[in-house]
Design an enzyme around this catalytic site. Structure first.
Site, PDB file in Angstrom:
ATOM      1  N   HIS A  19      -2.467  -5.390  -5.680  1.00  0.00           N
ATOM      2  CA  HIS A  19      -3.821  -4.844  -5.412  1.00  0.00           C
ATOM      3  C   HIS A  19      -3.641  -3.583  -4.574  1.00  0.00           C
ATOM      4  O   HIS A  19      -3.361  -3.654  -3.382  1.00  0.00           O
ATOM      5  CB  HIS A  19      -4.671  -5.871  -4.658  1.00  0.00           C
ATOM      6  CG  HIS A  19      -6.072  -5.402  -4.358  1.00  0.00           C
ATOM      7  ND1 HIS A  19      -7.179  -6.210  -4.550  1.00  0.00           N
ATOM      8  CD2 HIS A  19      -6.565  -4.235  -3.872  1.00  0.00           C
ATOM      9  CE1 HIS A  19      -8.277  -5.550  -4.195  1.00  0.00           C
ATOM     10  NE2 HIS A  19      -7.924  -4.345  -3.764  1.00  0.00           N
ATOM     11  N   HIS A  21      -4.958   0.670  -3.899  1.00  0.00           N
ATOM     12  CA  HIS A  21      -5.833   1.828  -4.134  1.00  0.00           C
ATOM     13  C   HIS A  21      -5.002   3.098  -4.009  1.00  0.00           C
ATOM     14  O   HIS A  21      -4.505   3.413  -2.925  1.00  0.00           O
ATOM     15  CB  HIS A  21      -6.978   1.860  -3.115  1.00  0.00           C
ATOM     16  CG  HIS A  21      -7.859   0.659  -3.206  1.00  0.00           C
ATOM     17  ND1 HIS A  21      -8.937   0.588  -4.059  1.00  0.00           N
ATOM     18  CD2 HIS A  21      -7.801  -0.546  -2.585  1.00  0.00           C
ATOM     19  CE1 HIS A  21      -9.512  -0.600  -3.955  1.00  0.00           C
ATOM     20  NE2 HIS A  21      -8.841  -1.313  -3.056  1.00  0.00           N
ATOM     21  N   LEU A  22      -4.862   3.804  -5.116  1.00  0.00           N
ATOM     22  CA  LEU A  22      -4.094   5.057  -5.098  1.00  0.00           C
ATOM     23  C   LEU A  22      -4.997   6.286  -5.059  1.00  0.00           C
ATOM     24  O   LEU A  22      -4.503   7.396  -4.850  1.00  0.00           O
ATOM     25  CB  LEU A  22      -3.173   5.134  -6.320  1.00  0.00           C
ATOM     26  CG  LEU A  22      -1.948   4.215  -6.298  1.00  0.00           C
ATOM     27  CD1 LEU A  22      -1.210   4.283  -7.637  1.00  0.00           C
ATOM     28  CD2 LEU A  22      -1.008   4.585  -5.148  1.00  0.00           C
ATOM     29  N   ARG A  23      -6.312   6.087  -5.327  1.00  0.00           N
ATOM     30  CA  ARG A  23      -7.257   7.229  -5.360  1.00  0.00           C
ATOM     31  C   ARG A  23      -6.829   8.254  -6.413  1.00  0.00           C
ATOM     32  O   ARG A  23      -6.133   7.920  -7.358  1.00  0.00           O
ATOM     33  CB  ARG A  23      -7.388   7.891  -3.965  1.00  0.00           C
ATOM     34  CG  ARG A  23      -7.572   6.946  -2.783  1.00  0.00           C
ATOM     35  CD  ARG A  23      -8.764   6.035  -2.882  1.00  0.00           C
ATOM     36  NE  ARG A  23      -9.014   5.365  -1.608  1.00  0.00           N
ATOM     37  CZ  ARG A  23      -9.698   4.239  -1.499  1.00  0.00           C
ATOM     38  NH1 ARG A  23     -10.188   3.619  -2.558  1.00  0.00           N
ATOM     39  NH2 ARG A  23      -9.907   3.693  -0.308  1.00  0.00           N
ATOM     40  N   ASN A  47     -11.567   1.820  -8.685  1.00  0.00           N
ATOM     41  CA  ASN A  47     -12.826   2.255  -8.036  1.00  0.00           C
ATOM     42  C   ASN A  47     -12.776   3.717  -7.607  1.00  0.00           C
ATOM     43  O   ASN A  47     -13.005   4.053  -6.449  1.00  0.00           O
ATOM     44  CB  ASN A  47     -13.193   1.331  -6.857  1.00  0.00           C
ATOM     45  CG  ASN A  47     -12.157   1.320  -5.742  1.00  0.00           C
ATOM     46  OD1 ASN A  47     -10.971   1.571  -5.972  1.00  0.00           O
ATOM     47  ND2 ASN A  47     -12.592   1.037  -4.524  1.00  0.00           N
ATOM     48  N   LYS A 105     -11.523  -5.455 -13.364  1.00  0.00           N
ATOM     49  CA  LYS A 105     -11.942  -5.669 -11.975  1.00  0.00           C
ATOM     50  C   LYS A 105     -13.448  -5.827 -11.885  1.00  0.00           C
ATOM     51  O   LYS A 105     -14.195  -4.984 -12.379  1.00  0.00           O
ATOM     52  CB  LYS A 105     -11.492  -4.465 -11.131  1.00  0.00           C
ATOM     53  CG  LYS A 105     -11.832  -4.570  -9.655  1.00  0.00           C
ATOM     54  CD  LYS A 105     -11.041  -5.673  -8.971  1.00  0.00           C
ATOM     55  CE  LYS A 105     -11.569  -5.947  -7.574  1.00  0.00           C
ATOM     56  NZ  LYS A 105     -10.830  -5.278  -6.534  1.00  0.00           N
ATOM     57  N   HIS A 142     -13.590  -8.954  -6.488  1.00  0.00           N
ATOM     58  CA  HIS A 142     -13.921  -8.761  -5.078  1.00  0.00           C
ATOM     59  C   HIS A 142     -14.982  -9.801  -4.763  1.00  0.00           C
ATOM     60  O   HIS A 142     -16.142  -9.653  -5.144  1.00  0.00           O
ATOM     61  CB  HIS A 142     -14.429  -7.337  -4.809  1.00  0.00           C
ATOM     62  CG  HIS A 142     -14.792  -7.129  -3.368  1.00  0.00           C
ATOM     63  ND1 HIS A 142     -14.039  -6.355  -2.508  1.00  0.00           N
ATOM     64  CD2 HIS A 142     -15.796  -7.649  -2.615  1.00  0.00           C
ATOM     65  CE1 HIS A 142     -14.580  -6.392  -1.297  1.00  0.00           C
ATOM     66  NE2 HIS A 142     -15.656  -7.177  -1.340  1.00  0.00           N
ATOM     67  N   HIS A 180      -7.852 -10.331  -2.247  1.00  0.00           N
ATOM     68  CA  HIS A 180      -7.869 -10.233  -0.783  1.00  0.00           C
ATOM     69  C   HIS A 180      -8.666 -11.342  -0.106  1.00  0.00           C
ATOM     70  O   HIS A 180      -9.638 -11.080   0.577  1.00  0.00           O
ATOM     71  CB  HIS A 180      -8.320  -8.851  -0.306  1.00  0.00           C
ATOM     72  CG  HIS A 180      -9.549  -8.282  -0.976  1.00  0.00           C
ATOM     73  ND1 HIS A 180     -10.672  -9.018  -1.249  1.00  0.00           N
ATOM     74  CD2 HIS A 180      -9.830  -7.020  -1.387  1.00  0.00           C
ATOM     75  CE1 HIS A 180     -11.573  -8.230  -1.800  1.00  0.00           C
ATOM     76  NE2 HIS A 180     -11.096  -7.016  -1.906  1.00  0.00           N
ATOM     77  N   LEU A 225     -12.954  -4.428   4.043  1.00  0.00           N
ATOM     78  CA  LEU A 225     -13.737  -5.480   3.403  1.00  0.00           C
ATOM     79  C   LEU A 225     -12.845  -6.270   2.453  1.00  0.00           C
ATOM     80  O   LEU A 225     -12.034  -5.658   1.758  1.00  0.00           O
ATOM     81  CB  LEU A 225     -14.928  -4.877   2.646  1.00  0.00           C
ATOM     82  CG  LEU A 225     -16.026  -4.329   3.567  1.00  0.00           C
ATOM     83  CD1 LEU A 225     -17.049  -3.537   2.762  1.00  0.00           C
ATOM     84  CD2 LEU A 225     -16.715  -5.457   4.336  1.00  0.00           C
ATOM     85  N   ASP A 253      -3.976  -4.294  -0.865  1.00  0.00           N
ATOM     86  CA  ASP A 253      -5.278  -3.650  -0.700  1.00  0.00           C
ATOM     87  C   ASP A 253      -5.153  -2.429   0.203  1.00  0.00           C
ATOM     88  O   ASP A 253      -6.095  -2.078   0.914  1.00  0.00           O
ATOM     89  CB  ASP A 253      -6.317  -4.647  -0.166  1.00  0.00           C
ATOM     90  CG  ASP A 253      -7.738  -4.106  -0.262  1.00  0.00           C
ATOM     91  OD1 ASP A 253      -7.981  -3.193  -1.068  1.00  0.00           O
ATOM     92  OD2 ASP A 253      -8.599  -4.602   0.501  1.00  0.00           O
ATOM     93  N   HIS A 257      -8.349   6.133   3.526  1.00  0.00           N
ATOM     94  CA  HIS A 257      -9.507   7.016   3.740  1.00  0.00           C
ATOM     95  C   HIS A 257      -9.063   8.036   4.771  1.00  0.00           C
ATOM     96  O   HIS A 257      -8.351   7.679   5.717  1.00  0.00           O
ATOM     97  CB  HIS A 257     -10.702   6.236   4.301  1.00  0.00           C
ATOM     98  CG  HIS A 257     -11.267   5.210   3.357  1.00  0.00           C
ATOM     99  ND1 HIS A 257     -12.190   5.518   2.390  1.00  0.00           N
ATOM    100  CD2 HIS A 257     -11.036   3.882   3.245  1.00  0.00           C
ATOM    101  CE1 HIS A 257     -12.510   4.422   1.714  1.00  0.00           C
ATOM    102  NE2 HIS A 257     -11.820   3.411   2.218  1.00  0.00           N
ATOM    103  N   ALA A 269     -14.572   1.438   4.848  1.00  0.00           N
ATOM    104  CA  ALA A 269     -13.786   0.199   4.892  1.00  0.00           C
ATOM    105  C   ALA A 269     -12.442   0.417   4.214  1.00  0.00           C
ATOM    106  O   ALA A 269     -12.391   0.940   3.099  1.00  0.00           O
ATOM    107  CB  ALA A 269     -14.550  -0.917   4.179  1.00  0.00           C
TER     108      ALA A 269
HETATM  109  C1  NCD Z   1     -11.381  -0.798  -0.589  1.00  0.00           C
HETATM  110  C2  NCD Z   1     -11.442   0.707  -0.821  1.00  0.00           C
HETATM  111  O1  NCD Z   1     -11.477   1.466   0.159  1.00  0.00           O
HETATM  112  O2  NCD Z   1     -11.436   1.125  -1.995  1.00  0.00           O
HETATM  113  N1  NCD Z   1     -11.764  -1.046   0.780  1.00  0.00           N
HETATM  114  C3  NCD Z   1     -11.518  -2.170   1.489  1.00  0.00           C
HETATM  115  O3  NCD Z   1     -11.997  -2.263   2.625  1.00  0.00           O
HETATM  116  N2  NCD Z   1     -10.791  -3.150   1.012  1.00  0.00           N
HETATM  117  C4  NCD Z   1     -12.243  -1.508  -1.573  1.00  0.00           C
HETATM  118  C5  NCD Z   1     -11.977  -2.979  -1.709  1.00  0.00           C
HETATM  119  O4  NCD Z   1     -10.878  -3.394  -2.045  1.00  0.00           O
HETATM  120  O5  NCD Z   1     -12.901  -3.781  -1.502  1.00  0.00           O
HETATM  121 ZN    ZN Z   2      -9.149  -3.209  -2.645  1.00  0.00          ZN
HETATM  122 ZN    ZN Z   3     -12.252  -5.428  -2.614  1.00  0.00          ZN
END
Ligand code: NCD
Ligand code: ZN
Ligand code: ZN
Length: 352
Positions: A19, A21-23, A47, A105, A142, A180, A225, A253, A257, A269
């Site tokens: 899990h 996030h690479l953006r 996302n 997802k 999620h 998560h 989150l 996760d 940011h 988050a």
């Molecule tokens: C994640 C994100 O920033 O994309 N943020 C987080 O707090 N976990 C989104 C997610 O996995 O819920």
């Molecule tokens: Zn996530």
């Molecule tokens: Zn999530």
């Protein structure tokens, strides 16, 4: 004076992050090397803004990730699709059949970062879920309700009762990953199910509880989150991660940011843990006397659930007297991104 502890070393198979996030764009270029350094593969979250909804969008995103990889890095992005109420079951099935997409997802609309295009009416995604059950494609969830009347610390437990369990009963055979998990309720639910249900656990939820976020000053870099819960839940997560049970595996996760959006009146988050996750996990598993189960958690259980071959190659973790160090923040075009600070010295060092 105490004797220096002897150097200890373990060698594990190269891990997977199930899990991540690479953006995109400049942030992708900044954070991707941090994951590619230790991880062989990652389940890449969809996302983005706008989200990765179709097979065509996932293929294009995959190409951008591969193009951003540092020279010589061996890292395979495992792509996902963002489920919307207008997702086409045939597109999902084709993306799965071609090997492009490994999961879909589900974000309840409004639950977390960039979830506005998520699902409001679960009846509208029924056909997609039934097709996924038929072809064995996992649904990553999620798991938090968005009902404003539900306390934020209860949103995961309430989701299990109100949404997750009914959804799974209505779609027999659907393979599900509870993403998560942050509660003993999540651990207990996962343990009571069969092999079609798994749960990811993050690094930071093994380390912080809600006091770390709120006591003695508010710490925005610990806010993510689902939000970290009370200590008894952290203990349940640690026991689950260190159990070796196949249903529990690592999904960091790691969610970057830029600092100016975390240190803000309405902070984003997400905890950024890609840089130091493996050292932190060695510390946690060592503390629990469970170093022999680390490989199951990071390198075996997730691959088995996703029906992937185990990675070749290994990672060596060494305990030294001198604490490990990493940058407090990584810098790139989007601005600095603070690396998760466990708040204690970590003596485990990673080498290839
Ligand atoms: C994640 C994100 O920033 O994309 N943020 C987080 O707090 N976990 C989104 C997610 O996995 O819920
Ligand atoms: Zn996530
Ligand atoms: Zn999530």
């Amino acid at each position: 004076m105490s004797e220096p502890r002897p150097t200890r070393q373990i060698v594990i198979r190269r891990p997977d992050d199930m899990h991540l996030h690479l953006r995109d764009g400049a942030m992708l270029a900044t954070v991707l090397p941090e994951s590619a350094r230790h991880f062989a593969r990652a389940i890449v979250m969809p996302n983005l803004v706008p989200p990765v909804v179709t097979a065509r969008e996932a293929a294009a995103y995959r190409d951008r990730i591969l193009a951003a990889l540092p020279e010589g890095a061996a890292f395979e992005p495992l792509m996902t699709l963002y489920l919307t109420e207008t997702t086409d079951p045939d597109d999902v099935a084709a993306a799965h059949a071609s090997g492009l997409v490994r999961a879909v997802k589900l974000y309840p609309a409004g639950a977390t970062t960039n979830s506005a295009s998520g699902v409001r009416d679960f009846d509208r995604v029924r056909a997609v879920l039934e097709r996924m059950a038929a072809i064995g494609l996992p649904l990553c969830i999620h798991g938090e309700v968005t009902d404003p009347a539900v306390d934020i610390f209860d949103r995961e437990a309430v989701f299990i009762d109100r949404v997750l369990d009914p959804l799974r009963r209505a779609t027999p055979g659907l393979r599900v990953v509870m993403e998560h998990i942050t509660t003993g309720d999540g651990v207990d639910y996962a343990r009571a199910q069969g092999a079609d249900l798994a749960a990811t656990i993050t690094t930071h939820h093994l380390i912080i509880n809600r006091n770390h976020i709120l006591a003695g000053g508010i710490r925005p870099h610990y806010y993510c989150l689902p939000v970290a819960k009370r200590e008894s839940h952290r203990q349940a997560l640690r026991a689950a991660a260190a159990s070796g049970e196949p249903r529990f595996f690592l999904g960091t996760d790691s969610a970057p940011h830029p600092d100016h959006l975390k240190e803000h009146a309405c902070g984003c988050a997400g905890c950024f843990t890609a840089t130091n996750t493996m050292a932190l996990l060695a510390h946690v598993f060592d503390e629990m006397g469970a170093l022999d189960r680390l490989e199951a958690f990071t390198s075996r259980n997730g691959a088995a659930f996703y029906r992937l071959p185990l990675n070749d190659g290994s990672l060596t973790l060494t305990r030294r007297d001198k604490p490990a160090s990493w940058p407090a923040r990584i810098t790139g075009a989007p601005g600095p991104v603070t690396v998760f600070d466990p708040g204690f010295p970590v003596h485990w060092h990673v080498s290839d």
